[in-house]
Design an enzyme around this catalytic site. Structure first.
Site, mmCIF file in Angstrom:
data_model
loop_
_atom_site.group_PDB
_atom_site.id
_atom_site.type_symbol
_atom_site.label_atom_id
_atom_site.label_comp_id
_atom_site.label_asym_id
_atom_site.label_seq_id
_atom_site.Cartn_x
_atom_site.Cartn_y
_atom_site.Cartn_z
ATOM 1 N N GLY A 76 -15.907 32.322 26.880
ATOM 2 C CA GLY A 76 -16.784 33.375 26.402
ATOM 3 C C GLY A 76 -16.242 34.243 25.287
ATOM 4 N N ASP A 77 -14.957 34.116 24.953
ATOM 5 C CA ASP A 77 -14.389 34.971 23.906
ATOM 6 C C ASP A 77 -13.244 34.240 23.204
ATOM 7 O OD1 ASP A 77 -14.230 37.257 22.355
ATOM 8 O OD2 ASP A 77 -12.975 38.360 23.772
ATOM 9 N N VAL A 78 -13.521 33.027 22.773
ATOM 10 C CA VAL A 78 -12.496 32.210 22.103
ATOM 11 C C VAL A 78 -12.278 32.739 20.692
ATOM 12 C CG1 VAL A 78 -11.913 29.903 21.265
ATOM 13 C CG2 VAL A 78 -13.121 30.171 23.445
ATOM 14 N N ASN A 82 -6.947 35.640 21.261
ATOM 15 C CA ASN A 82 -6.885 35.254 22.670
ATOM 16 C C ASN A 82 -6.170 33.922 22.874
ATOM 17 O OD1 ASN A 82 -8.064 37.493 23.836
ATOM 18 N ND2 ASN A 82 -10.146 36.684 23.691
#
Length: 233
Positions: A76-78, A82
């Protein structure tokens, strides 16, 4: 996440509940993030082989989450911030703050969350987030790695639109590659392959995007074709 075990995913050690806010305790990954080494300001040399290893191994971690765990996990937040790096520049996926399991009744949301610079436009328009949303974000990560330029959130994302434009025109993206690594004919062939994979990932037609498993397999083959890797300095 305590049940997830993969060399390219940050290992969860435990949870501390004694503070005002519960905190996750994860393994120490000591070499910063992909965002740091690409855009940290020191402009340290970063060889193509190292960059290729970073994207290939990161893809392995995401493919594991998408297809090799009991219940598929959408990150969901690549984004580069991260993806952590150990002392040998081996990437480890982190930042699972908005990650969730994929089940039949939880694919839509009215609360759009995540980094807009890497967000799937289909998710923005429909509120429907799927595994292919991670694929879109990963495509932008590849573009950043091969260009050393930041993605920006705007109606005209220069990084994304520039690569899509040369693709539509049937041209090579040579001028968009980081000049530091676009050196030999062999390097340019690898970069062309990476650009092609990235453009497939950011296709606005979700059904035309490859799966992370397919991406991981293609990057693994490409990575293995290169000479022995060089660790970070």
């Amino acid at each position: 996440m305590s049940q997830v075990s993969h060399k390219n995913i940050v290992r969860l050690i435990g949870c501390c509940r004694e503070a005002d806010h519960p905190m996750l305790v994860c393994e120490l990954v000591s070499n910063g993030t992909v965002n740091d080494i690409l855009h940290g300001g020191n402009n340290a040399p970063l060889k193509l082989d190292v960059r290729l290893t970073i994207v290939a191994e990161s893809a392995q971690g995401l493919a594991y989450l998408h297809s090799q765990v009991r219940i598929k996990i959408l990150h969901g937040d690549v984004k580069p911030a991260n993806i952590l790096l150990d002392e040998n520049c081996m990437p480890k996926i982190a930042g699972f703050g908005i990650s969730r399991l994929i089940t039949g009744d939880k694919e839509h949301t009215v609360h759009i969350i995540g980094d807009m610079c890497y967000m799937d436009p289909v998710y923005l328009q429909t509120g429907r987030q799927t595994l292919k949303s991670d694929v879109y974000s990963f495509g932008i990560v590849i573009l950043e790695v091969i260009s050393r330029k930041k993605a920006t959130h705007s109606d005209n994302n220069n990084l994304v639109s520039s690569f899509l434009e040369v693709h539509r025109e049937g041209k090579k993206a040579t001028e968009l590659f980081d000049k530091e690594i676009a050196v030999t004919t062999g390097d340019l062939e690898v970069l062309d392959c990476l650009a092609e994979i990235a453009v497939e990932c950011i296709n606005l037609d979700v059904d035309q995007r490859p799966t992370m498993t397919d991406i991981a397999e293609r990057l693994l083959i490409l990575n293995r074709s290169r000479r022995p890797k060089i660790v970070c300095q």
